[in-house]
Design an enzyme around this catalytic site. Structure first.
Site, PDB file in Angstrom:
ATOM      1  N   LYS A  48       5.645   1.987  -3.965  1.00 17.51           N
ATOM      2  CA  LYS A  48       4.415   1.803  -3.175  1.00 17.51           C
ATOM      3  C   LYS A  48       3.531   0.760  -3.863  1.00 17.51           C
ATOM      4  O   LYS A  48       3.462   0.719  -5.101  1.00 17.51           O
ATOM      5  CB  LYS A  48       3.683   3.147  -3.095  1.00 17.51           C
ATOM      6  CG  LYS A  48       2.307   3.101  -2.461  1.00 17.51           C
ATOM      7  CD  LYS A  48       2.354   2.868  -0.965  1.00 17.51           C
ATOM      8  CE  LYS A  48       0.949   2.703  -0.373  1.00 17.51           C
ATOM      9  NZ  LYS A  48       0.985   2.172   0.986  1.00 17.51           N
ATOM     10  N   CYS A 133      -2.091  -6.674   2.505  1.00 18.09           N
ATOM     11  CA  CYS A 133      -2.501  -5.364   3.005  1.00 18.09           C
ATOM     12  C   CYS A 133      -3.749  -5.524   3.887  1.00 18.09           C
ATOM     13  O   CYS A 133      -4.767  -6.031   3.425  1.00 18.09           O
ATOM     14  CB  CYS A 133      -2.795  -4.403   1.857  1.00 18.09           C
ATOM     15  SG  CYS A 133      -3.403  -2.816   2.486  1.00 18.09           S
TER      16      CYS A 133
HETATM   17  C1  SIN Z   1      -1.538   0.580   3.050  1.00 18.39           C
HETATM   18  O1  SIN Z   1      -1.424   1.309   2.055  1.00 18.39           O
HETATM   19  O2  SIN Z   1      -2.612   0.452   3.625  1.00 18.39           O
HETATM   20  C2  SIN Z   1      -0.353  -0.143   3.577  1.00 18.39           C
HETATM   21  C3  SIN Z   1       0.119  -1.167   2.627  1.00 18.39           C
HETATM   22  C4  SIN Z   1       0.136  -2.530   3.201  1.00 18.39           C
HETATM   23  O3  SIN Z   1      -0.007  -2.719   4.409  1.00 18.39           O
HETATM   24  O4  SIN Z   1       0.307  -3.474   2.443  1.00 18.39           O
END
Ligand code: SIN
Length: 314
Positions: A48, A133
């Site tokens: 992540k 993001c």
């Molecule tokens: C998120 O955690 O908001 C998604 C990650 C991303 O879109 O890069």
């Protein structure tokens, strides 16, 4: 499945036993989830997107499925980069596949700090720097700002010891592809991942006459079926514009072997699965892999290099 067909690939100098692996997003935040990816048929483990400190992310509900995909505004909930750096040792001991860390600092300084701190961690195969993001309130997507992109890449390559790739937002206009490609070609990038979600979409519930996710008044990143044509266009354009040594990794709308086949035909060296992984869990990697092998076998392709990028014009 035909044993004479190989879906192996190489990214950042490392061999992936399968060209299919997870997108940095769903189900790659905890040690358990990362181990599940290690045990699965995914060709790599991608963590992540990490920030410098642990984050709770945005308020719930923040991820909703629709018949054609998903909308999310997770806001980078994660355990902090040190957690994912520490997992690298476990990954190397247990699994014969690359471990790639996604890094998404809330500032340029945070990105530099994290990338510098990872130096010397031999168990991290590569870094995917997330420039796209759309879900952190008040933070723009760096990938939409060419000069900021050039600035951060300049700084990153002063300190990076690992192979580095970038995760890009989708682009929609040819001059934007060209401007970005010119910048990306100026750096020793190992790969670009196309695409992150289509940012700031809006899904509504007409019965409740409301938005469906809480953060940002319902605005969130769109993934799944609807983004596949945009993802394919981005893979194709960057495949044709980037120097050969920068691999393109496809991401967007992949739920079958045929979707993966199409991404590779456009030029992808590997293919990530996001929304469908969230839906189906780790079984998706073996199933999509089998479907891809069947298609290749039927068409007489022995490896992905036999058709990668060979999309024909009319
Ligand atoms: C998120 O955690 O908001 C998604 C990650 C991303 O879109 O890069």
């Amino acid at each position: 499945m035909s044993s004479s067909v190989s879906i192996e690939t190489k990214i950042a100098g490392a061999v992936l036993p399968s060209c299919l692996y997870n997108a940095s997003g769903p189900l790659c935040s905890t040690e358990d989830e990362l181990h599940a990816l290690g045990k699965s048929a995914a060709g790599a483990i991608l963590s992540k997107s990490a920030t410098r400190e642990k984050r709770q992310g945005n308020e719930e509900p923040r991820y909703v499925e629709t018949p054609w995909g998903s909308i999310n505004s997770m806001g980078l909930p994660n355990e902090g980069y040190e957690y994912y750096a520490a997992f690298a040792e476990q990954a190397a001991a247990a699994y014969d596949k690359p471990y790639i860390m996604s890094v998404s600092g809330l500032s340029h300084e945070d990105n530099i700090h994290m990338i510098k701190a990872l130096s010397g961690n031999k168990n991290v195969t590569a870094i995917e720097l997330n420039l796209s993001c759309p879900n952190v309130p008040g933070k723009p997507q760096t990938g939409y700002d060419p000069e900021q992109t050039r600035y951060i890449l300049d700084k990153v390559f002063e300190v990076a010891e690992h192979p580095v790739g970038v995760k890009l937002p989708p682009y929609f206009d040819i001059p934007h592809f060209e401007a970005m490609a010119e910048i990306l070609n100026a750096f020793p990038l190992s790969f670009v991942t196309c695409i992150n979600s289509v940012g700031n979409g809006l899904v509504i519930d007409p019965d409740r006459e409301s938005v469906v996710i809480k953060p940002k008044s319902g605005f969130g990143g769109i993934g799944g079926d609807f983004v596949k044509p945009t993802a394919l266009a981005n893979v194709r354009k960057f495949y044709t514009l980037l120097d050969e040594q920068i691999a393109v990794i496809g991401c967007g709308g992949v739920k079958s072997g045929m979707d993966a086949f199409e991404h590779i035909l456009c030029g992808a060296s590997a293919v990530q699965v996001g929304t469908q992984y969230m839906r189906e869990g780790t079984n998706c990697f073996a199933r999509i892999g089998r479907e891809l092998e069947e298609i290749m076998s039927r068409k007489g392709y022995k490896d992905i290099g036999s058709f990668k990028g060979r999309l024909k014009d009319l």
